[in-house]
Write a protein that holds these residues in place. Structure first.
Motif, mmCIF file in Angstrom:
data_model
loop_
_atom_site.group_PDB
_atom_site.id
_atom_site.type_symbol
_atom_site.label_atom_id
_atom_site.label_comp_id
_atom_site.label_asym_id
_atom_site.label_seq_id
_atom_site.Cartn_x
_atom_site.Cartn_y
_atom_site.Cartn_z
ATOM 1 N N THR A 79 42.225 28.388 32.000
ATOM 2 C CA THR A 79 40.826 28.760 32.212
ATOM 3 C C THR A 79 40.518 28.905 33.696
ATOM 4 O OG1 THR A 79 40.230 27.550 30.204
ATOM 5 C CG2 THR A 79 38.444 28.147 31.709
ATOM 6 N N SER A 80 40.865 27.890 34.474
ATOM 7 C CA SER A 80 40.494 27.894 35.884
ATOM 8 C C SER A 80 41.185 29.003 36.661
ATOM 9 C CB SER A 80 40.798 26.534 36.517
ATOM 10 O OG SER A 80 42.171 26.214 36.411
ATOM 11 N N VAL A 81 42.507 29.084 36.563
ATOM 12 C CA VAL A 81 43.242 30.098 37.317
ATOM 13 C C VAL A 81 42.836 31.496 36.862
ATOM 14 C CG1 VAL A 81 45.526 31.055 37.817
ATOM 15 C CG2 VAL A 81 45.185 28.573 37.782
ATOM 16 N N ASN A 82 42.699 31.691 35.566
ATOM 17 C CA ASN A 82 42.355 32.998 35.010
ATOM 18 C C ASN A 82 41.017 33.504 35.542
ATOM 19 O OD1 ASN A 82 42.760 35.212 33.305
ATOM 20 N ND2 ASN A 82 41.748 34.241 31.589
ATOM 21 N N PHE A 83 39.998 32.678 35.459
ATOM 22 C CA PHE A 83 38.665 33.115 35.892
ATOM 23 C C PHE A 83 38.572 33.228 37.411
ATOM 24 C CE2 PHE A 83 37.566 32.059 31.551
ATOM 25 C CZ PHE A 83 36.569 32.973 31.249
ATOM 26 N N LEU A 84 39.278 32.383 38.147
ATOM 27 C CA LEU A 84 39.231 32.468 39.606
ATOM 28 C C LEU A 84 39.990 33.694 40.117
ATOM 29 C CD1 LEU A 84 39.616 28.693 40.575
ATOM 30 C CD2 LEU A 84 37.530 30.089 40.607
ATOM 31 N N VAL A 85 41.108 34.012 39.484
ATOM 32 C CA VAL A 85 41.835 35.230 39.861
ATOM 33 C C VAL A 85 40.999 36.463 39.535
ATOM 34 C CG1 VAL A 85 43.850 36.660 39.345
ATOM 35 C CG2 VAL A 85 44.134 34.211 39.673
ATOM 36 N N ALA A 86 40.324 36.460 38.398
ATOM 37 C CA ALA A 86 39.452 37.582 38.038
ATOM 38 C C ALA A 86 38.321 37.734 39.051
ATOM 39 C CB ALA A 86 38.880 37.371 36.638
ATOM 40 N N VAL A 96 39.805 38.087 29.663
ATOM 41 C CA VAL A 96 39.644 38.151 31.117
ATOM 42 C C VAL A 96 40.987 38.440 31.783
ATOM 43 C CG1 VAL A 96 38.913 36.854 33.166
ATOM 44 C CG2 VAL A 96 37.662 36.602 31.015
ATOM 45 N N TYR A 97 42.029 37.846 31.261
ATOM 46 C CA TYR A 97 43.387 38.111 31.743
ATOM 47 C C TYR A 97 43.703 39.601 31.642
ATOM 48 C CZ TYR A 97 48.510 37.187 32.004
ATOM 49 O OH TYR A 97 49.842 37.144 32.342
ATOM 50 N N SER A 98 43.351 40.195 30.506
ATOM 51 C CA SER A 98 43.568 41.627 30.288
ATOM 52 C C SER A 98 42.748 42.455 31.266
ATOM 53 C CB SER A 98 43.207 41.991 28.848
ATOM 54 O OG SER A 98 43.335 43.369 28.618
ATOM 55 N N MET A 99 41.518 42.034 31.528
ATOM 56 C CA MET A 99 40.666 42.738 32.479
ATOM 57 C C MET A 99 41.281 42.740 33.876
ATOM 58 S SD MET A 99 36.768 41.804 33.712
ATOM 59 C CE MET A 99 35.951 42.422 32.238
ATOM 60 N N THR A 100 41.772 41.597 34.305
ATOM 61 C CA THR A 100 42.369 41.489 35.632
ATOM 62 C C THR A 100 43.639 42.316 35.737
ATOM 63 O OG1 THR A 100 41.495 39.226 35.788
ATOM 64 C CG2 THR A 100 43.181 39.864 37.388
ATOM 65 N N LEU A 101 44.454 42.281 34.697
ATOM 66 C CA LEU A 101 45.685 43.073 34.672
ATOM 67 C C LEU A 101 45.369 44.558 34.819
ATOM 68 C CD1 LEU A 101 48.781 43.243 34.187
ATOM 69 C CD2 LEU A 101 48.279 43.355 31.733
ATOM 70 N N LEU A 102 44.387 45.033 34.088
ATOM 71 C CA LEU A 102 43.997 46.440 34.164
ATOM 72 C C LEU A 102 43.399 46.772 35.526
ATOM 73 C CD1 LEU A 102 43.465 49.232 32.954
ATOM 74 C CD2 LEU A 102 41.354 48.317 31.954
ATOM 75 N N LEU A 103 42.509 45.924 36.026
ATOM 76 C CA LEU A 103 41.829 46.214 37.285
ATOM 77 C C LEU A 103 42.798 46.234 38.461
ATOM 78 C CD1 LEU A 103 39.207 46.785 38.769
ATOM 79 C CD2 LEU A 103 38.834 44.317 38.955
ATOM 80 N N MET A 104 43.752 45.308 38.480
ATOM 81 C CA MET A 104 44.717 45.293 39.575
ATOM 82 C C MET A 104 45.563 46.561 39.573
ATOM 83 S SD MET A 104 47.528 42.356 40.647
ATOM 84 C CE MET A 104 46.261 41.106 40.771
ATOM 85 N N ASN A 105 45.970 46.986 38.384
ATOM 86 C CA ASN A 105 46.749 48.215 38.292
ATOM 87 C C ASN A 105 45.948 49.426 38.764
ATOM 88 O OD1 ASN A 105 49.595 48.216 36.960
ATOM 89 N ND2 ASN A 105 48.468 46.637 35.845
ATOM 90 N N ILE A 106 44.697 49.530 38.325
ATOM 91 C CA ILE A 106 43.867 50.668 38.719
ATOM 92 C C ILE A 106 43.554 50.636 40.209
ATOM 93 C CG2 ILE A 106 41.544 51.657 38.482
ATOM 94 C CD1 ILE A 106 41.712 51.095 35.507
ATOM 95 N N THR A 107 43.319 49.449 40.751
ATOM 96 C CA THR A 107 43.024 49.315 42.181
ATOM 97 C C THR A 107 44.174 49.845 43.021
ATOM 98 O OG1 THR A 107 41.650 47.356 41.771
ATOM 99 C CG2 THR A 107 42.459 47.674 44.014
ATOM 100 N N ILE A 108 45.395 49.436 42.718
ATOM 101 C CA ILE A 108 46.565 49.878 43.480
ATOM 102 C C ILE A 108 46.862 51.350 43.199
ATOM 103 C CG2 ILE A 108 49.023 49.480 43.892
ATOM 104 C CD1 ILE A 108 48.516 46.539 43.020
#
Length: 236
Positions: free
Chosen positions: A133-140, A208-220
């Protein structure tokens, strides 16, 4: 055959986007120069995270559904996951960009982001006793902030639309991974390290994990494409 289930899931995930990559309208294959570095950089980050969480017992993998090939304590299927899923999701992003010209979520993208960042931050800080929970939401929180600083919301509307559309395959794929349609889960979560709130069998953190994975890919991905565009313009 069940030992190939996770591998088959990866193949199914990538099969249609790969088959349509050379289609003359979206021309996805022509964008692989930006896609593959984005997948590689993002995948490295998530694999380190994945390995760490596997070692400390946040989750584990059910050998019943694995081929038995491991690298750095992660099954080969998990390595493939961080290629096949981003490949398919960025394909969705490009298809939506092509067929939906108007940025329909653009007007609300910034307000959504300004809400999500503090909400994710608070959830992460309030659950420091739960690793996932903590790492996931903080990384997001960090990823949303970095993306906004880089682009000032330019791609956020497109990103949110892609994320919403990707939730349907997400529910199917993660449903299988967490045991919605099979006897046992492929990925077994330690509920002491998450909120133990499930969407069917899927931990809420996975959304949220899925959101971060997608956003990081799109950002780069967009960063690389923008850099090439600038270099092309300067050379003219």
């Amino acid at each position: 055959m069940e030992k190939f289930l996770y591998l088959i899931l990866n193949v199914i995930t990538i099969s249609y986007p790969l088959a349509r990559s050379f289609e003359h309208r979206v021309q996805y294959a022509k964008k692989w120069y930006a896609l593959f570095p984005a997948i590689g950089i993002t995948g490295l980050f998530f694999l380190v995270w994945d390995h760490w969480f596997t070692v400390i017992g946040v989750w584990e993998f059910n050998p019943r559904y694995l081929t038995g090939i491991f690298f750095f304590e992660l099954p080969i299927e998990e390595w493939l996951f961080f290629f096949t899923v981003p490949f398919a999701c960025v394909f969705i992003y490009e298809v939506l960009n092509y067929f939906i010209k108007k940025d329909i979520l653009g007007p609300v993208a910034k307000p959504i982001t300004f809400i999500l960042i503090p909400v994710f931050l608070v959830i992460g800080l309030l659950n420091l006793d739960k690793w996932y929970t903590s790492v996931n939401f903080l990384v997001a929180t960090a990823m949303l902030s970095i993306h906004f600083v880089l682009y000032q919301g330019k791609y956020l509307g497109r990103f949110y639309l892609t994320y919403l559309v990707s939730l349907l395959p997400f529910l199917l794929v993660n449903g299988v991974l967490t045991g919605s349609f099979i006897d046992e889960p492929i990925v077994i979560y330690n509920n002491a390290e998450n909120l133990n709130i499930r969407l069917f069998t899927i931990p809420i953190e996975d959304t949220v994990y899925s959101m971060t994975l997608l956003l990081m890919n799109i950002t780069i991905y967009e960063r690389i494409r923008n850099t090439k565009t600038i270099h092309t313009v300067k050379s003219l």
